[in-house]
Design a protein around this motif. Structure first.
Motif, short mmCIF file in Angstrom:
data_model
loop_
_atom_site.label_atom_id
_atom_site.label_comp_id
_atom_site.label_asym_id
_atom_site.label_seq_id
_atom_site.Cartn_x
_atom_site.Cartn_y
_atom_site.Cartn_z
N THR A 454 -33.27 -25.13 30.88
CA THR A 454 -33.00 -26.01 32.01
C THR A 454 -31.51 -26.14 32.27
N HIS A 455 -30.74 -26.21 31.19
CA HIS A 455 -29.28 -26.25 31.35
C HIS A 455 -28.78 -25.00 32.06
N ARG A 456 -29.31 -23.84 31.68
CA ARG A 456 -28.90 -22.58 32.31
C ARG A 456 -29.33 -22.54 33.78
N LEU A 457 -30.49 -23.09 34.06
CA LEU A 457 -30.95 -23.17 35.46
C LEU A 457 -29.95 -24.00 36.29
N LEU A 458 -29.53 -25.14 35.75
CA LEU A 458 -28.57 -26.00 36.48
C LEU A 458 -27.26 -25.26 36.71
N LYS A 459 -26.83 -24.47 35.72
CA LYS A 459 -25.59 -23.71 35.90
C LYS A 459 -25.78 -22.64 36.99
N ASN A 460 -26.97 -22.05 37.07
CA ASN A 460 -27.24 -21.08 38.13
C ASN A 460 -27.20 -21.75 39.51
N LEU A 461 -27.78 -22.95 39.60
CA LEU A 461 -27.74 -23.68 40.87
C LEU A 461 -26.31 -23.99 41.27
N TYR A 462 -25.50 -24.36 40.27
CA TYR A 462 -24.10 -24.69 40.56
C TYR A 462 -23.34 -23.46 41.09
N LYS A 463 -23.70 -22.28 40.57
CA LYS A 463 -23.03 -21.05 41.01
C LYS A 463 -23.18 -20.82 42.52
N TYR A 464 -24.29 -21.32 43.09
CA TYR A 464 -24.49 -21.16 44.53
C TYR A 464 -23.35 -21.79 45.34
N THR A 465 -22.67 -22.77 44.75
CA THR A 465 -21.61 -23.50 45.48
C THR A 465 -20.24 -22.90 45.23
N GLN A 466 -20.16 -21.88 44.37
CA GLN A 466 -18.86 -21.34 43.99
C GLN A 466 -18.56 -20.02 44.71
N PRO A 467 -17.40 -19.95 45.39
CA PRO A 467 -17.07 -18.75 46.18
C PRO A 467 -17.10 -17.46 45.36
N GLU A 468 -16.72 -17.53 44.05
CA GLU A 468 -16.67 -16.31 43.26
C GLU A 468 -18.05 -15.72 42.98
N HIS A 469 -19.11 -16.52 43.22
CA HIS A 469 -20.47 -16.02 42.99
C HIS A 469 -21.20 -15.74 44.31
N GLU A 470 -20.49 -15.80 45.42
CA GLU A 470 -21.13 -15.63 46.73
C GLU A 470 -21.79 -14.26 46.86
N SER A 471 -21.14 -13.23 46.35
CA SER A 471 -21.72 -11.88 46.46
C SER A 471 -22.94 -11.71 45.55
N GLU A 472 -23.03 -12.53 44.50
CA GLU A 472 -24.15 -12.46 43.57
C GLU A 472 -25.40 -13.13 44.15
N PHE A 473 -25.18 -14.24 44.87
CA PHE A 473 -26.29 -15.01 45.46
C PHE A 473 -26.02 -15.27 46.94
N PRO A 474 -25.91 -14.25 47.78
CA PRO A 474 -25.48 -14.48 49.17
C PRO A 474 -26.42 -15.40 49.96
N LEU A 475 -27.72 -15.19 49.84
CA LEU A 475 -28.66 -15.99 50.62
C LEU A 475 -28.69 -17.43 50.13
N CYS A 476 -28.74 -17.60 48.81
CA CYS A 476 -28.75 -18.97 48.25
C CYS A 476 -27.45 -19.70 48.57
N THR A 477 -26.34 -18.99 48.50
CA THR A 477 -25.04 -19.61 48.83
C THR A 477 -25.06 -20.12 50.26
N ASP A 478 -25.59 -19.31 51.15
CA ASP A 478 -25.65 -19.71 52.56
C ASP A 478 -26.58 -20.92 52.76
N ILE A 479 -27.70 -20.92 52.05
CA ILE A 479 -28.66 -22.03 52.17
C ILE A 479 -28.05 -23.34 51.66
N VAL A 480 -27.44 -23.28 50.46
CA VAL A 480 -26.90 -24.49 49.83
C VAL A 480 -25.74 -25.07 50.64
N LYS A 481 -24.96 -24.20 51.27
CA LYS A 481 -23.86 -24.68 52.12
C LYS A 481 -24.37 -25.60 53.22
#
Length: 874
Positions: A454-481
């Motif tokens: 669960t802790h790792r899941l939360l860290k993955n969710l947080y990555k959606y908000t970080q510009p350095e991970h935008e290329s890794e999760f492009p669709l999720c990044t756009d959704i969370v924004k």
């Protein structure tokens, strides 16, 4: 004081290898019997004493006691007087001068005898000068010498070595500390910084025995002490911390002792092979998985406590002892906390009498990016107050406000949530979280404990908000924004698995828990319902994508009706992606990512068209054909040629493939002159995250079995299959394959080899009675009885079957052979592997191209279960 245990039988008076071996066997049997009722500390010391007596007698037997210039010294763990049943026996044979030829021969005979007795001996033969030089150059040697103990021989020589290594000329306290800390960091990195692995190493993993030893080594070097107990007097440890370390060490010793007994060797990995027997020996019961989970829960909670103490005490040692008096920049944060260098520190010792300061501490960490951690004195205060808590932190209104503020903070899921998890504050806040701390699941799918997952899941969710991970999760990044309340996503993540281990449906129980949370924290009714639905439905999207035909508009419509609106779809997609990626590092691949993305986009399109007007199958066919046709015309084909080909292909084909795939297939079929020879196409670049294999050939009995056997022979994993027979009797079969490491097939020679194998198998040249690979060591520990369930197909002419079984090598080929023997036609296959369990879905018909009758289903079930049971037993 620990009771001294003693093996009452003496060594044989005169040496004989056979008599010594018999004596060793009797001692080992005594040790195993004593484990059931004697304290572990006494047992490891009893074996060290036993080995002491053996070595002393053998030293005399080989007349080494007559050599006045030699010392026999125990080093490392043996030097501490601690030996588990099969632990290494580390020895230093020290000399004050170069050895004579006779001495070298006597020592060689001595060591050979120890090996003949099947002892794991690590030895070095050195002069005093050589020992000092090598110790200065190698921190491992220096550490071993730190805990040396004279067994027999020249005592003044031993004392001279002791004096040499105790001074700063050998290793200074500062240099020794820095070297041991670096050594620990490297060791932790080898295990990816976590002990939460399927088969952890209780000695080397973070929080394992090595971490306890490191605490002692750096302090013993500085204070020149022999035991951990002495460190309390130097105020390096409090009495409570010492007792806690000893409790943790005792449990890890018990596990290690049990592992050695079960493995019959020096084994420190808690392998699946030994977990059930070790759990029973340790008193956790004999009820299989449940016993193992109880044992591992205790283990993970123990290593968590050791990790916490290790971090706190090493930081305390460096800051308060080694760097005493060094000036550090201090900045006041508020009335309660200050920034001490880069560490947050409590301004007085009574700070946590106000319980909300336990949450305020982490709010500051989220709010100030300069904070890298918590000061050791504050960690000590936090640990003390955590033990004194009565009730839950969420009982306090001020704590509830701060917890919500953390969820809503842009950096709340960065360092703050990690440290709350690591230091037990999340468990102190949420009573349900305490139940999942260290909760392991006995399978190959879940690589981490429930809390760590669960802790790792939360860290993955947080990555959606970080510009350095935008290329890794492009669709999720756009959704969370665009999300108005991303904190609801984090809340769903916290509760999605929080009810595991309680019995019952964890999704339903977790939804009830989060409703109570929402009520207590005064969330709106809309937010409460949304989060509860996410928790209850968190498996819906992954199950649909991996087990259903997402290219079937009816499947998409059914999924969309369950999701109900685009807002829920957005939240569910982001949660599902983070959940799968946090389950097991080896299970995620681009193919799964592609499936989820396609299901998301298809459902989004259904919502935007209006669910009352979802895309009709005929509309989808027309749309794909109209996009494919212009591309084919550019390849110099006439419209008539293309239409003539398409007229021979069933309409379903054009709904299941993208326009680009239709062009790829059509172009090669139109250029394929040898119509009776098979056409095998393998994509050179990934399609939907996997390598696509397309076979066009005259249909024949058992074609599917031959194709999967060919792919099985090349050791690739099959993730999807579409089986189709044209109106003119040609098969158009498609497989999505990946390498064993989850990557698409990329090597041109590998692609060529797979293509050749398929052509040979289609021609019927290889013998399908292939040699079966053996089950892996891990897989042999699992029992997944074969299960065959028939489900109604989407049409009256088709039968859907779900086959669940242990994921043995060549499973799909075995299933294909059974289908062939029973005269069953396959129209589609969905291949899903969940850890050690395979769950495969097939769309079938009988020889008359109709759904299977009740009798046909019964016969097929009987043959499948018989075949798959034999494979598991074999």
């Amino acid at each position: 004081m620990t009771q001294t245990l003693q093996f009452n039988r003496s060594l044989p008076a005169s040496f004989s290898l056979e008599n010594y071996k018999k004596h060793f066997s009797e001692f080992h049997d005594w040790l195993v019997r004593s484990f059931e009722h004697q304290p572990i500390n006494g047992l490891v010391k009893a074996r060290a004493r036993f080995i002491d007596s053996v070595l002393s007698q053998l030293w005399q037997h080989f007349e080494l006691s007559k050599e006045p210039n030699l010392s026999l010294i125990a080093v490392g763990g043996y030097g501490r007087g601690e030996l588990h049943p099969y632990s290494d026996i580390d020895l230093l044979i020290l000399s004050d001068r170069r050895l004579t030829t006779e001495q070298q021969q006597a020592i060689a005979d001595f060591i050979t005898c120890l090996w003949d007795l099947r002892l794991e001996v690590g030895h070095s033969v050195r002069t005093l000068k050589e020992t000092i030089k090598l110790g200065k150059d190698d921190i491992t040697i220096a550490t071993n010498l730190l805990e040396m103990r004279l067994l027999t021989g020249n005592k003044p020589l031993f004392e001279q070595l002791q004096q040499e290594i105790s001074g700063d000329n050998f290793w200074s306290s500062q240099a020794f500390f820095q070297a041991k800390r670096h050594e620990q960091q490297q060791r932790h990195a080898q295990y990816h910084g976590t002990a939460y692995n399927l088969e952890p190493n209780l000695k080397a993993n973070p929080g394992g025995l090595r971490d306890i030893q490191t605490i002692g080594w750096v302090a013993k070097k500085h204070f020149n002490t022999r035991t951990m107990r002495e460190l309390v007097a130097y105020q390096y440890l409090t009495e409570d911390e010492y007792q806690e370390l000893m409790e943790c060490e005792a449990y890890l010793w018990q596990m290690r002792f049990a592992l050695h007994i079960e493995a019959g060797r020096n084994e420190n990995r808690i392998l699946f092979d030994y977990q059930p027997a070790a759990a029973q020996r340790l008193g956790f019961g004999a009820d299989g998985k449940a016993s193992v989970e109880r044992m591992m829960k205790r283990f993970f909670r123990t290593v968590q406590r050791v990790s916490e103490l290790n971090e706190m005490l090493l930081q305390h040692f460096e800051g308060s002892i080694l760097n005493q008096g060094t000036k550090v920049k201090v900045q006041q944060l508020d009335d309660y906390f200050e920034l001490n260098g880069h560490l947050i520190k409590a301004r007085d010792n009574a700070i946590f009498a106000r319980r909300d300061n336990l949450l305020r501490l982490f709010w500051h960490i989220a709010n100030n990016s300069n904070i890298t951690g918590i000061h050791s004195t504050t960690l000590r205060l936090l640990r003390q107050v955590r033990r004194r808590l009565m009730g839950d932190l969420q009982d306090y209104e001020a704590c509830r406000q701060l917890f919500l503020a953390l969820l809503r903070h842009p950096r709340g899921m960065d360092k703050a949530i990690t440290l709350m998890h690591r230091y037990g504050v999340l468990a102190a806040y949420l009573p349900q979280w305490r139940n999942i701390v260290g909760q392991m699941q006995f399978d190959l799918f879940h690589a981490y404990t429930v809390d760590e997952h669960t802790h790792r899941l939360l860290k993955n969710l947080y990555k959606y908000t970080q510009p350095e991970h935008e290329s890794e999760f492009p669709l999720c990044t756009d959704i969370v924004k665009r999300m108005e309340k991303p904190e609801l996503l984090y809340l769903a993540g916290i509760f999605h698995d929080i009810a595991k281990g309680r019995g019952g449906d964890h999704s339903e129980l977790g939804a009830m828990d989060v409703r109570e949370f929402a009520k207590l924290h005064k969330l709106s009714e809309f937010d409460s319902k949304l989060v509860a639905w996410l928790v209850e439905s968190h498996l819906l999207m992954s199950v649909t994508a991996q087990r259903r035909d997402i290219h079937d508009p009816a499947v998409v419509t059914e999924f969309a009706e369950k999701v109900r609106d685009e807002t829920r779809l957005n939240y569910l997609y982001c949660l599902t992606l983070a959940d799968i990626r946090a389950t097991n590092d080896n299970l995620w691949n681009d193919w799964k990512g592609s499936l989820l993305r396609e299901l998301f986009l298809a459902t989004q399109k259904a919502f935007r068209r209006g669910l009352e007007k979802p895309m009709d199958l005929r509309d989808l066919i027309r749309e794909n054909q109209s996009e494919a046709m212009p591309m084919l015309l550019k390849h110099s084909f006439t419209e008539n040629e293309v239409l003539q080909l398409w007229s021979r292909i069933k309409a379903d084909y054009f709904a299941r493939y993208s326009p680009k795939q239709i062009v790829w297939h059509s172009e090669h079929i139109l250029r394929h002159k040898e119509q009776l020879e098979p056409l095998v196409l393998i994509s050179k670049t990934p399609i939907r995250g996997g390598t696509q294999v397309f076979v066009y050939t005259p249909d024949q009995a058992g074609l599917f079995a031959r194709l999967v056997a060919a792919l099985d022979s090349k050791k690739v994993n099959i993730f999807d299959a579409q089986i189709m027979t044209n109106k003119d009797g040609y098969a158009m079969d498609t497989f999505v394959i990946l390498e064993q490491n989850g990557e698409p097939v990329s090597s041109p020679s590998r692609i060529s080899s797979i293509k050749r194998a398929l052509e040979l198998y289609i021609a019927g040249k290889p013998d399908l009675s292939r040699q079966k690979p053996r089950l892996s060591r891990q897989m042999r520990q699992f029992n997944v009885p074969p299960k065959v369930v028939f489900l109604p197909g989407n049409t009256k002419q088709r039968t859907m079957v779900e086959i669940a079984a242990l994921d043995t090598p060549g499973l799909l080929a075995d299933i294909g052979e059974v289908f062939q023997r029973c005269g069953v036609n396959i129209h589609a296959a969905k291949i899903t592997t969940i850890g050690e369990r395979a769950e495969d879905f097939f769309m079938l018909s009988n020889a008359q191209d109709q759904a299977l009758s009740s009798d046909e289903q019964s016969q097929l079930r009987r043959v499948l279960i018989s075949q798959l049971s034999q494979e598991t037993e074999g």
